[in-house]
Write a protein that holds these residues in place. Structure first.
Motif, mmCIF file in Angstrom:
data_model
loop_
_atom_site.group_PDB
_atom_site.id
_atom_site.type_symbol
_atom_site.label_atom_id
_atom_site.label_comp_id
_atom_site.label_asym_id
_atom_site.label_seq_id
_atom_site.Cartn_x
_atom_site.Cartn_y
_atom_site.Cartn_z
ATOM 1 N N LEU A 1 -1.211 18.751 -0.972
ATOM 2 C CA LEU A 1 -1.549 17.376 -0.458
ATOM 3 C C LEU A 1 -1.238 17.438 1.131
ATOM 4 O O LEU A 1 -2.067 16.761 1.654
ATOM 5 N N VAL A 2 0.025 18.011 1.387
ATOM 6 C CA VAL A 2 0.182 17.587 2.757
ATOM 7 C C VAL A 2 -0.471 18.156 3.556
ATOM 8 O O VAL A 2 -1.137 17.838 4.691
ATOM 9 N N THR A 3 -1.010 19.638 3.303
ATOM 10 C CA THR A 3 -1.916 20.391 4.114
ATOM 11 C C THR A 3 -3.297 19.592 4.321
ATOM 12 O O THR A 3 -3.942 19.524 5.357
ATOM 13 N N SER A 4 -3.866 19.346 3.129
ATOM 14 C CA SER A 4 -5.115 18.664 3.309
ATOM 15 C C SER A 4 -5.017 17.301 3.989
ATOM 16 O O SER A 4 -5.856 16.959 4.698
ATOM 17 N N SER B 1 3.398 6.037 -5.425
ATOM 18 C CA SER B 1 3.366 6.443 -6.746
ATOM 19 C C SER B 1 2.300 7.390 -7.179
ATOM 20 O O SER B 1 2.491 8.178 -8.122
ATOM 21 N N LYS B 2 1.369 7.559 -6.388
ATOM 22 C CA LYS B 2 0.247 8.585 -6.670
ATOM 23 C C LYS B 2 0.629 9.941 -6.149
ATOM 24 O O LYS B 2 0.392 11.138 -6.822
ATOM 25 N N ILE B 3 1.388 9.975 -5.206
ATOM 26 C CA ILE B 3 2.084 11.288 -4.475
ATOM 27 C C ILE B 3 3.127 11.795 -5.526
ATOM 28 O O ILE B 3 3.125 13.098 -5.951
ATOM 29 N N ILE C 1 0.777 -1.373 -0.124
ATOM 30 C CA ILE C 1 -0.110 0.111 0.054
ATOM 31 C C ILE C 1 0.921 1.384 0.125
ATOM 32 O O ILE C 1 0.487 2.256 -0.606
ATOM 33 N N MET C 2 1.999 1.171 0.676
ATOM 34 C CA MET C 2 3.061 2.357 0.758
ATOM 35 C C MET C 2 3.269 2.716 -0.612
ATOM 36 O O MET C 2 3.486 3.790 -0.927
ATOM 37 N N PHE C 3 3.806 1.691 -1.461
ATOM 38 C CA PHE C 3 4.228 1.818 -2.906
ATOM 39 C C PHE C 3 3.156 2.548 -3.629
ATOM 40 O O PHE C 3 3.345 3.332 -4.540
#
Length: 154
Positions: free
Chosen positions: A80-83, A69-71, A63-65
């Motif tokens: 992304l990080v703030t949300s 890949s989406k990040i 799941i991490m990978f």
């Protein structure tokens, strides 16, 4: 149209459960002759629990990978990080309120006992899966070892 028994797709879970119950009763009625098959099913159950435990430990890596890949594909990482941070904060706050205040109040209202009297007996199993069947081996082990519940009951 009303479906007829042969037109319904899917597994017949009720029939499977009834077969398992009747087979268990029949094996117990056999006495010593049925013990070999009962031992086989117990060994099969233990092997399945080992496999599920392995899956629970290695699925988070996969799941991490997938998430990684989406990040990497994203353009605005700060958004992304703030949300994600807001979501994590709201989720943790909701769990703390529900698990730390609401559920103990319901427990106290129903039993008139202190819900915080034995927190050491509680288990904190890392959530690896949303499937209850995947976390079942860990929960059974926790209930038996930490809370002293008989193996036949758990």
């Amino acid at each position: 149209q009303i479906p007829v028994g042969t037109e319904i797709r899917g597994m017949n879970i009720l029939g499977l459960v009834m077969f398992a119950l009747v087979l268990g009763v029949a094996l117990k009625k056999l006495g010593p002759e049925g013990e070999d098959l009962i031992r086989f099913f117990n060994s099969f159950n233990e092997a399945t629990m080992v496999l599920v435990t392995w899956i629970m430990w290695y699925v988070p890596i996969g799941i991490m990978f997938l998430v990684g890949s989406k990040i990497v594909e994203m353009e605005d990482i700060v958004l992304l990080v703030t949300s994600l941070g807001k979501y994590i904060f709201a989720s943790i706050l909701g769990h703390v309120i529900h698990g730390g205040i609401i559920l103990p109040l319901i427990y106290f209202a129903a039993t008139r006992q202190n819900p915080y009297q034995h927190p050491g007996a509680l288990c904190f199993i890392p959530p690896c899966s949303v499937s209850s069947s995947a976390t079942l081996p860990s929960m059974i082990k926790c209930v038996e070892e930490n809370n002293g519940v008989d193996k036949r009951i758990s």
